[in-house]
Design an enzyme around this catalytic site. Structure first.
Site, PDB file in Angstrom:
ATOM      1  N   ASP A  39       0.847  -1.207   0.000  1.00  0.00           N
ATOM      2  CA  ASP A  39       0.000   0.000   0.000  1.00  0.00           C
ATOM      3  C   ASP A  39       0.883   1.258   0.000  1.00  0.00           C
ATOM      4  OD1 ASP A  39      -2.223   1.614   0.230  1.00  0.00           O
ATOM      5  OD2 ASP A  39      -2.725   1.020   2.276  1.00  0.00           O
ATOM      6  N   SER A 122      -2.963  -9.895   2.175  1.00  0.00           N
ATOM      7  CA  SER A 122      -3.050 -10.337   3.585  1.00  0.00           C
ATOM      8  C   SER A 122      -1.848 -11.123   4.099  1.00  0.00           C
ATOM      9  CB  SER A 122      -4.320 -11.171   3.862  1.00  0.00           C
ATOM     10  OG  SER A 122      -5.456 -10.345   3.943  1.00  0.00           O
TER      11      SER A 122
END
Ligand code: ADP
Length: 174
Positions: A39, A122
């Site tokens: 991110d 994840s």
């Protein structure tokens, strides 16, 4: 590796911010306002205009996906999806992770996009076991592609060698 119907699903070891595909997927957090890991790398490479657009997206729950422009990135769009935090496997993590891959591909399909690159959602800070995440991701992508017409190429972009080996094994012909 080649799949049937001239669709291609492949594993590559790369930095996802460098890929000139139609869309890269961001493993975001539910605020969509940036974070660490992939991110952070995506926001850094895209520049501040990405954050300005993400502010208007009003967050995103786990298992869902939203799309934005790509600004200074070489791809055309960024699809932001929010993976589950691993809490032992009994909290619906697998369904949520499969949903991240499915909803991201369906958004790409809606926009008529052809190539989509996914990070290993994840498996960083969110702690999802890499082997379980890889099987879930591959199964979800294979299944969703059956109902896609425009998406023809999916890349699993692995940052580390362990994930790359898992995806190569998982995608190898039986
Ligand atoms: P999450 O919070 O969903 O676990 P992370 O960003 O911590 O997200 O990690 C997700 C995966 O992205 C990890 O496997 C990490 O190694 C990988 N990653 C980190 N930076 C990059 C990058 N620039 N390109 C591709 N993958 C990356």
């Amino acid at each position: 590796m080649a799949e049937n119907d001239a669709r291609v699903i492949e594993a590559v070891q790369a930095d996802i911010t460098k890929l000139a595909v139609d869309a890269i997927v961001n493993a975001a957090n539910s605020s969509l306002l940036g974070g660490g890991g992939v991110d952070g790398a995506i926001h850094l490479a895209a520049g501040p205009a990405l954050l300005a657009e993400c502010v208007k997206l009003n967050g995103c729950p786990a298992g869902e996906a939203k799309i934005s422009g790509a600004y200074r990135l070489p791809c055309k769009f960024v699809i932001h999806t929010v993976g589950p935090v691993w809490r032992g496997g009994g909290r619906g993590e697998e369904k949520l992770l499969a949903s991240c891959y499915r909803k991201s591909l369906l958004l790409a399909e809606e926009r008529g996009l052809e190539s989509v690159a996914f990070p290993n959602i994840s498996t960083g800070v969110y702690g999802y076991p890499k082997d379980k995440a890889a099987s879930c991701a591959i199964a979800s992508v294979r299944d969703t592609l059956k109902s896609c017409a425009s998406v023809r190429r999916v890349l699993f972009v692995c940052f580390d060698g362990e994930n790359f080996a898992l995806y190569r094994k998982g995608l190898a012909p039986a």
